[in-house]
Enzyme design. Sequence first.
Site, mmCIF file in Angstrom:
data_model
loop_
_atom_site.group_PDB
_atom_site.id
_atom_site.type_symbol
_atom_site.label_atom_id
_atom_site.label_comp_id
_atom_site.label_asym_id
_atom_site.label_seq_id
_atom_site.Cartn_x
_atom_site.Cartn_y
_atom_site.Cartn_z
ATOM 1 C CG LEU A 129 51.832 28.933 -94.940
ATOM 2 C CD1 LEU A 129 52.146 29.437 -93.540
ATOM 3 C CD2 LEU A 129 52.615 27.664 -95.239
ATOM 4 C CG ASP A 130 47.072 23.895 -96.965
ATOM 5 O OD1 ASP A 130 46.989 24.433 -98.082
ATOM 6 O OD2 ASP A 130 47.546 22.760 -96.781
ATOM 7 C CG MET A 131 41.910 28.600 -92.718
ATOM 8 S SD MET A 131 40.138 28.758 -93.015
ATOM 9 C CE MET A 131 39.589 27.106 -92.587
ATOM 10 N NE ARG A 230 46.457 19.176 -95.069
ATOM 11 C CZ ARG A 230 45.386 19.949 -95.145
ATOM 12 N NH1 ARG A 230 45.484 21.186 -95.638
ATOM 13 N NH2 ARG A 230 44.206 19.500 -94.753
#
Length: 288
Positions: A129-131, A230
């Site tokens: 997962l992205d930060m 996104r």
Amino acid sequence: MQYTITIPEQMENTTVKSLLEDHWLVPRKIRHFLRTKKHLLVNGQTINWQSPVKAGDVISLTFDNEDYPEKTIPFGNAELIDCLYEDEHLIIVNKPEGMKTHGNEPTEIALLNHVSAYVGQTCYVVHRLDMETSGALMFAKNPFVLPILNRMLEDKIIYRTYWAVAEGQFTAKQMTYRDKIGRDRHDRRKRLVDKQNGQTATTIVTKLKSYQEATLVKCQLKTGRTHQIRVHLSHHGHAIFGDPLYSKKVAPRLMLHAYQLSLTHPFTLASITVKATSSSFEEVLQGF
């Protein structure tokens, strides 16, 4: 490293070879080691690779350092882990926003290090997962199950569902975005829709609730490209609130949360579904 797995009742009769190749998706190299070293036993006995196995049979697997070289990483803080599911082979945790899945340097401490501290042994990243994204994230607890889970991810039989707060209104109840995604040559941090050179990407978006200038949507991934949700939402004019790369709409955090993860356990065939909550996501959502 030794594992004992009992064939579950719901598995059809098969052979040792098919069990490893087709059901457990064990990589060829590891299958070769198990066979040549006689490190696979059925009910305590060495068995021919074409021999049948059935529900209730006990499979014993032994691995040495040649099979899986020992790997160690620094331990983090076990108290930071919100565990959603755990068994002998895998663990699913609730990742907080603002934390990396894994470090970029060997000494950098990230969620992987905290998970390893919680488990008490080195764990392995299955997906990321992205930060800035929170939610359900799975790790392998041993190198044997890691390629199996990776293959399941590639075969799209691990299901991930996200919530996102997107800009504007959606005219349809459900949309499917299939735009190919590639790297942005002008900003190495970003991805963009690249119809010619991009990788195939599919996101199913379902409208959940409309607000004055935003919409809460459910996003289901059929592929796992970097920044996929996104990029897809941004490309179609619905960038996610609080996205530092793709949106100008400011929010206290990136409004993207991995709220559900589902899979069929590769060894027990049990159905596993976990849901992750995020107080920060819900608090910001109330402001819309």
